[in-house]
Design an enzyme around this catalytic site. Structure first.
Site, PDB file in Angstrom:
ATOM      1  N   CYS A  50     -21.724  56.595  61.885  1.00  0.00           N
ATOM      2  CA  CYS A  50     -23.042  56.767  61.274  1.00  0.00           C
ATOM      3  C   CYS A  50     -24.069  55.807  61.852  1.00  0.00           C
ATOM      4  CB  CYS A  50     -22.961  56.666  59.758  1.00  0.00           C
ATOM      5  SG  CYS A  50     -22.019  55.275  59.186  1.00  0.00           S
ATOM      6  N   HIS A  99     -20.811  45.717  77.005  1.00  0.00           N
ATOM      7  CA  HIS A  99     -21.252  46.457  75.821  1.00  0.00           C
ATOM      8  C   HIS A  99     -20.057  46.977  75.019  1.00  0.00           C
ATOM      9  CE1 HIS A  99     -23.781  48.892  73.266  1.00  0.00           C
ATOM     10  NE2 HIS A  99     -22.951  49.908  73.472  1.00  0.00           N
TER      11      HIS A  99
END
Lengths: 421, 271
Positions: A50, A99
């Protein structure tokens, strides 16, 4: 062969954009297989939660990959490219590895240190494994990311302190009572936040949550939700003797519990400790109550203070975590660059085998009377000579040295190996 | 042989107290494991050295200041390990080990030779009385340590500043329970020690009670702990008050132990 990341998260995109780009349920399977089939994409993983949507790939040419992934996303989710450009971040090579490591270690999360993201990443990886969309590079990378996250978890205290008010309340309750399974909590007033805190206490195994409210019906409703009982508001003081934790949010304009009242309660309880959480504004419980022995009163600001201190603590720990990630990136890159020479080594071996086969064939044609045993001996000797000859260049290629690129080029030129890989 | 065992135990305690200090600040699983192994090894060696001395001397080795200090440290470590098994208050080790080491070091500096016992001390009551007294006092020592930890943790929770050791200290309830448990262990031991002491006094001097300084202090200590237990059961004096009282109680014991040594008077002074 490059690690490549395209994605968006809560920093770069609103929830409306994130919703549109999410790969939910069946769309994940479809999306993953189409992503994998894009030109320039050799391996693929999609992480969709989400708070973030991220596509990890092993690509040949980065620039071409950017274009094809962007058009894929805009087409697949029916969203125009301009709004995509604003939301997307793109990383390749070291940046991409960093990342992914940061995401796995929960350094890139909305609440730094929250533990769910690692599980979500594992699920995304497992799904890609099942669909066979990954290969040597991403498999190694994701396994590494998971182990880095575990290392960060054990070597720093990033996930140790509660960073939401209701978690902070539970943490405090544990530091007062240890075990909540024999403790009773009372909700005074039925605000949303009090309800949330009560639910956290229930998940942490509290024995009972009773409810008292000015409107008795509301108390009954909530009590039935907690499978416990309601208490009339006029009678809550009598109940307090048997209550270990009180969560108060009545919205009354003045104190509903004063120091003398509490003094009486604590005496009735034979000084067994009470933890009172006053999340109402204005405050409903006389702050003086905190000066009584064995009474611990926290208001909303106190809890917020705890949370802020914990967040600060996590930021400090996050710096340590960045250091760990830096180290791990180095080891990963070393492994990755060792892959560069693999095609050349294979080609060199193939070339040597080919020469051996050809020359042996010619020789045996010329001398047909050579018998089986002699044949074997000649084959054995040829193999030995060839292996001796190609051993130094192969081991030089395998070595971790700075001029590996030069070596690869030299070996290719010296042995006349074509660039197939 | 006895000297070597003692010195080895001392060395292990020293290492354990160094690691336990690191553990206090760093607090990782590894340092904790090393700390417990070192303390455990020290304890085993210490036990063997006490048994060895018992066999060499032929009486329980609590007859001079060197032996008494060493035996007291041994009691503290023994009860600590029992407490650890039940309550897992690992951080206590960081407080206990340096104290044990200092006690052992002071013990090692005191004269160690085994002298023949004066006739008064040649009684099996000596062994029973002294062992009970030392075990009881060790329980009280740990209770005061736990009490201190309680006060620290209580301060964190009350003042709402949850930094420092807050994370690592156990909950208030555990500390309070452990404190109570130690006092309920120490109190009967002290009571029995006083009774056996009286019996021994009767056989040695012909009277049960001589109002010797040490006897008076023991009685004071006994009353303090009796009050702690009584107040807890009747008035619910737990938590902070109990913690404070357990510290006061142990200070009284320290005065009794070292004060009398300094005054050099009375029947309890070692020769």
């Amino acid at each position: 062969m490059k690690v490549f990341v395209v994605g968006l998260n809560h920093h770069t995109a609103d929830v409306e954009v994130r919703e549109k780009l999410a790969f939910n349920g069946p769309r994940l399977e479809d999306g993953l297989s189409r992503f994998r089939e894009l030109p320039e994409v050799h391996e693929a993983i999609i992480l969709s939660t989400c708070n973030r949507v991220e596509l990890y790939a092993n690509v040949g040419d980065t620039d071409k990959a950017v274009d094809s992934v962007k058009s894929f996303l805009s087409e697949f989710h029916a969203i125009n490219k301009a709004s995509l450009d604003k939301a997307l971040y793109i990383y390749s090579d070291v940046q991409a590895v960093r990342h992914i490591f940061r995401v796995a270690s929960s350094l890139d999360s909305m609440v730094v240190g929250e533990p769910q993201i690692l599980g979500q990443l594992k699920d995304a990886f497992d799904f890609a494994l099942k669909k066979k969309t990954t290969g040597i590079l991403l498999n190694k990378l994701l396994k590494k990311a998971i182990s880095v996250a575990k290392r960060v978890r054990t070597e720093t205290r990033i996930a140790e302190n509660a960073v939401s008010i209701s978690f902070a309340a539970v943490e405090l309750a544990r530091k007062i009572f240890t075990n909540l399974s024999s403790k009773v909590c009372m909700l005074l007033g039925a605000g949303e936040m009090a309800e949330l805190a009560a639910k956290h206490l229930i998940t942490n195994g509290i024995k009972e949550v009773i409810v008292s409210n000015r409107t008795y019906e509301r108390a009954c409703d909530l009590a039935s939700e907690f499978r416990s009982r309601a208490v009339r508001f006029e009678e809550f003081l009598q109940e307090m003797a048997g209550t270990d934790i009180v969560i108060c949010s009545t919205g009354a304009p003045s104190f509903v519990l004063t120091k003398p009242q509490m003094q009486k309660v604590i005496r009735e309880r034979k000084q067994r400790p009470v933890f009172i959480i006053d999340i109402s504004v204005p405050r409903n419980i006389d702050p003086e109550v905190n000066h009584l022995d064995n009474v611990y009163l926290y208001n909303i600001d106190d809890l917020q203070g705890v949370v802020d201190a914990n967040i600060f603590e996590r930021k400090k720990e996050a710096e340590k975590a960045e250091g760990i990630i830096g180290e791990e990136i180095d080891t990963f890159l070393k492994w990755q660059s060792s892959l560069d020479s693999v095609p050349t080594i294979i080609a060199l071996r193939e070339k040597a085998d080919e020469i051996k086969r050809e020359e042996l064939g010619k020789f045996f044609n010329k001398f047909p009377h050579v018998n089986g045993k002699e044949k074997e001996a000649i084959e054995y000797m040829t193999a030995a000579v060839i292996n001796k000859l190609i051993h130094p260049p192969t081991s030089a290629l395998k070595e971790d040295s700075e001029d590996r690129d030069v070596l690869i080029a030299t070996v290719k030129r010296l042995y006349g190996i074509d660039d197939k890989a | 042989m006895g000297v070597i065992l003692f010195e080895l135990a001392l060395t292990f305690y020293f290492a354990a107290s160094i690691v336990s200090t690191i553990e206090l600040f760093k607090g990782t699983k590894t340092t904790q494991r090393i700390m417990f192994s070192l303390a455990g090894a020290g304890f085993v060696l210490h036990t063997v050295s006490i048994i060895y001395r018992y066999l060499t001397a032929g009486h329980i080795p609590i007859t001079n200041f060197h032996e008494a200090t060493s035996f007291f440290s041994w009691c503290i470590v023994l009860i600590f390990f029992f407490l650890q098994a039940k309550y897992r208050i690992s951080l206590l080790c960081s407080f206990i080990m340096p104290i044990v080491f200092v006690l052992m070091l002071s013990s090692s500096l005191l004269p160690r030779e085994i002298k023949p016992l004066s006739p008064v001390l040649q009684s099996y009551w000596l062994g029973i009385h002294a062992v009970l007294a030392f075990l009881g006092n060790a329980a009280f020592a740990l209770a005061s340590g736990i009490g201190t930890m309680y006060l620290v943790q209580e301060h964190y929770v009350k003042s709402k500043r949850l930094g420092g050791l807050f994370e690592r200290l156990p909950s208030l309830q555990i500390l309070d329970e452990a404190n109570y448990r130690l006092i309920t262990l120490g109190f009967p031991l002290l009571t029995l020690a006083i009774i056996t002491g009286a019996v021994w006094a009767e056989s040695a001097w012909g009277s049960y009670w001589n109002w010797d300084t040490r006897e008076v202090w023991s009685l004071v200590t006994w009353f303090i702990y009796a009050i702690i237990l009584h107040a807890r059961l009747v008035a619910g004096w737990r938590g902070k008050k109990a913690a404070l009282l357990s510290i006061v109680g142990f200070l009284t014991i320290l005065i009794a132990f070292y004060g009398i040594k300094l005054l050099r008077k009375g029947l309890h002074v070692f020769q």
